[in-house]
Design a protein around this motif. Structure first.
Motif, mmCIF file in Angstrom:
data_model
loop_
_atom_site.group_PDB
_atom_site.id
_atom_site.type_symbol
_atom_site.label_atom_id
_atom_site.label_comp_id
_atom_site.label_asym_id
_atom_site.label_seq_id
_atom_site.Cartn_x
_atom_site.Cartn_y
_atom_site.Cartn_z
ATOM 1 N N ASN A 57 0.792 -1.376 0.035
ATOM 2 C CA ASN A 57 -0.011 -0.028 0.090
ATOM 3 C C ASN A 57 0.861 1.209 -0.046
ATOM 4 O OD1 ASN A 57 -2.411 -1.405 0.059
ATOM 5 N ND2 ASN A 57 -2.591 -1.203 2.392
ATOM 6 N N ILE A 58 2.009 1.162 0.723
ATOM 7 C CA ILE A 58 2.796 2.461 0.943
ATOM 8 C C ILE A 58 3.548 2.644 -0.580
ATOM 9 C CG2 ILE A 58 4.990 3.220 1.898
ATOM 10 C CD1 ILE A 58 4.080 1.948 4.488
ATOM 11 N N GLY A 59 3.769 1.465 -1.060
ATOM 12 C CA GLY A 59 4.561 1.595 -2.239
ATOM 13 C C GLY A 59 3.548 2.136 -3.524
ATOM 14 N N GLY A 60 2.304 1.546 -3.542
ATOM 15 C CA GLY A 60 1.212 1.973 -4.306
ATOM 16 C C GLY A 60 1.131 3.498 -4.173
ATOM 17 N N ASP A 61 0.817 3.952 -2.849
ATOM 18 C CA ASP A 61 0.537 5.431 -2.740
ATOM 19 C C ASP A 61 1.857 6.248 -3.162
ATOM 20 O OD1 ASP A 61 -1.919 4.720 -1.777
ATOM 21 O OD2 ASP A 61 -0.963 4.715 0.572
ATOM 22 N N LEU A 62 2.956 5.730 -2.896
ATOM 23 C CA LEU A 62 4.332 6.591 -3.167
ATOM 24 C C LEU A 62 4.146 6.598 -4.929
ATOM 25 C CD1 LEU A 62 6.666 8.043 -2.420
ATOM 26 C CD2 LEU A 62 7.788 5.886 -2.511
ATOM 27 N N GLY A 63 3.908 5.700 -5.510
ATOM 28 C CA GLY A 63 3.751 5.448 -6.891
ATOM 29 C C GLY A 63 2.832 6.492 -7.472
ATOM 30 N N SER A 64 1.872 6.461 -6.886
ATOM 31 C CA SER A 64 0.526 7.396 -7.507
ATOM 32 C C SER A 64 0.993 8.828 -7.059
ATOM 33 C CB SER A 64 -0.829 6.846 -7.140
ATOM 34 O OG SER A 64 -0.648 7.314 -5.597
ATOM 35 N N ALA A 65 1.719 9.001 -6.107
ATOM 36 C CA ALA A 65 1.988 10.552 -5.701
ATOM 37 C C ALA A 65 2.907 11.061 -6.640
ATOM 38 C CB ALA A 65 2.504 10.584 -4.394
ATOM 39 N N ILE A 66 3.939 9.993 -7.097
ATOM 40 C CA ILE A 66 5.000 10.611 -8.117
ATOM 41 C C ILE A 66 4.167 10.814 -9.498
ATOM 42 C CG2 ILE A 66 6.915 9.777 -9.342
ATOM 43 C CD1 ILE A 66 7.843 8.432 -6.765
ATOM 44 N N LYS A 67 3.295 9.836 -9.850
ATOM 45 C CA LYS A 67 2.622 10.031 -11.137
ATOM 46 C C LYS A 67 1.739 11.385 -11.098
ATOM 47 C CE LYS A 67 -0.547 7.470 -13.937
ATOM 48 N NZ LYS A 67 -1.292 6.150 -13.917
ATOM 49 N N SER A 68 1.040 11.708 -10.257
ATOM 50 C CA SER A 68 0.521 12.911 -10.040
ATOM 51 C C SER A 68 1.201 14.126 -10.119
ATOM 52 C CB SER A 68 -0.603 13.009 -9.117
ATOM 53 O OG SER A 68 0.103 12.966 -7.683
ATOM 54 N N PHE A 69 2.563 14.072 -9.371
ATOM 55 C CA PHE A 69 3.334 15.255 -9.542
ATOM 56 C C PHE A 69 3.859 15.404 -11.084
ATOM 57 C CE2 PHE A 69 7.872 16.665 -9.058
ATOM 58 C CZ PHE A 69 7.602 17.827 -8.541
ATOM 59 N N GLN B 245 2.559 14.597 -13.678
ATOM 60 C CA GLN B 245 1.203 15.043 -14.607
ATOM 61 C C GLN B 245 1.103 16.596 -14.216
ATOM 62 O OE1 GLN B 245 -2.380 13.114 -13.717
ATOM 63 N NE2 GLN B 245 -3.440 14.120 -15.468
ATOM 64 N N ALA B 246 1.384 16.951 -12.847
ATOM 65 C CA ALA B 246 1.215 18.334 -12.738
ATOM 66 C C ALA B 246 2.259 19.248 -13.276
ATOM 67 C CB ALA B 246 0.944 18.620 -10.925
ATOM 68 N N MET B 247 3.507 18.687 -13.356
ATOM 69 C CA MET B 247 4.540 19.385 -13.852
ATOM 70 C C MET B 247 4.527 19.474 -15.587
ATOM 71 S SD MET B 247 6.742 20.421 -11.601
ATOM 72 C CE MET B 247 8.073 20.712 -12.298
ATOM 73 N N LYS B 248 3.805 18.277 -16.111
ATOM 74 C CA LYS B 248 3.833 18.551 -17.442
ATOM 75 C C LYS B 248 2.392 19.561 -17.735
ATOM 76 C CE LYS B 248 5.000 13.956 -18.819
ATOM 77 N NZ LYS B 248 4.138 12.735 -19.416
ATOM 78 N N GLU B 249 1.465 19.646 -17.134
ATOM 79 C CA GLU B 249 0.556 20.734 -17.159
ATOM 80 C C GLU B 249 0.909 21.965 -16.909
ATOM 81 O OE1 GLU B 249 -2.629 19.645 -14.323
ATOM 82 O OE2 GLU B 249 -3.225 17.866 -15.589
ATOM 83 N N GLU B 250 1.817 22.130 -15.967
ATOM 84 C CA GLU B 250 2.635 23.487 -15.689
ATOM 85 C C GLU B 250 3.346 23.879 -16.875
ATOM 86 O OE1 GLU B 250 3.252 27.009 -13.801
ATOM 87 O OE2 GLU B 250 2.022 25.375 -12.956
ATOM 88 N N GLU B 251 4.393 23.104 -17.266
ATOM 89 C CA GLU B 251 5.125 23.197 -18.506
ATOM 90 C C GLU B 251 4.090 23.685 -19.873
ATOM 91 O OE1 GLU B 251 7.548 19.967 -19.318
ATOM 92 O OE2 GLU B 251 8.818 20.267 -17.587
ATOM 93 N N GLN B 252 2.985 22.917 -20.007
ATOM 94 C CA GLN B 252 2.117 23.327 -21.129
ATOM 95 C C GLN B 252 1.615 24.674 -20.869
ATOM 96 O OE1 GLN B 252 -0.636 20.126 -21.320
ATOM 97 N NE2 GLN B 252 0.749 18.737 -22.156
ATOM 98 N N LEU B 253 1.205 24.994 -19.855
ATOM 99 C CA LEU B 253 0.516 26.139 -19.476
ATOM 100 C C LEU B 253 1.454 27.601 -19.626
ATOM 101 C CD1 LEU B 253 -1.923 27.784 -18.215
ATOM 102 C CD2 LEU B 253 -0.818 27.446 -16.171
ATOM 103 N N SER B 254 2.739 27.217 -19.256
ATOM 104 C CA SER B 254 3.750 28.376 -19.559
ATOM 105 C C SER B 254 4.266 28.398 -20.784
ATOM 106 C CB SER B 254 5.185 27.885 -18.472
ATOM 107 O OG SER B 254 5.738 26.710 -18.917
ATOM 108 N N SER B 255 3.946 27.179 -21.780
ATOM 109 C CA SER B 255 4.622 27.329 -22.895
ATOM 110 C C SER B 255 3.545 27.859 -23.795
ATOM 111 C CB SER B 255 5.022 26.020 -23.437
ATOM 112 O OG SER B 255 4.083 25.065 -23.498
ATOM 113 N N SER B 256 2.284 27.678 -23.545
ATOM 114 C CA SER B 256 0.867 28.193 -24.263
ATOM 115 C C SER B 256 1.167 29.732 -24.502
ATOM 116 C CB SER B 256 -0.297 27.846 -23.671
ATOM 117 O OG SER B 256 -0.545 28.748 -22.469
ATOM 118 N N LYS B 257 0.544 30.233 -25.612
ATOM 119 C CA LYS B 257 0.634 31.602 -26.115
ATOM 120 C C LYS B 257 -0.243 32.607 -25.551
ATOM 121 C CE LYS B 257 3.723 30.814 -29.621
ATOM 122 N NZ LYS B 257 4.769 31.278 -29.651
#
Length: 83
Positions: free
Chosen positions: A27-39, A41-53
């Motif tokens: 459970n701890i491993g799964g929670d850690l994996g999902s936290a890293i995955k969402s992080f 995804q948030a970083m990709k969204e931030e990059e897309q937001l900052s690179s948008s015109k």
């Protein structure tokens, strides 16, 4: 002897498994994996937001951040005055 030698790590793993059990470790491993995955995804969204015109999206984001900071400040002041 080194603290990170293989026998020490195996003993440490056995102790952790005895304390928490294997299902809890999964459970701890799964929670850690999902936290890293969402992080990521948030970083990709931030990059897309900052690179948008579109400056409107960035302006709205900054306004939201400022509103959040203002709410946090008033909450902190309220808690401070109640103390």
């Amino acid at each position: 002897m080194d603290i990170f030698s293989l026998p020490h790590l195996i003993i440490l793993l056995l102790i952790v498994m005895a304390l928490f059990g294997t299902s809890k470790i999964k459970n701890i491993g799964g929670d850690l994996g999902s936290a890293i995955k969402s992080f990521r995804q948030a970083m990709k969204e931030e990059e897309q937001l900052s690179s948008s015109k579109a400056p409107d999206a960035a302006t709205k984001s900054l306004e939201h951040i400022r509103e959040t900071e203002a709410i946090e400040e008033t909450t902190a002041e309220t808690l401070h005055t109640k103390s």
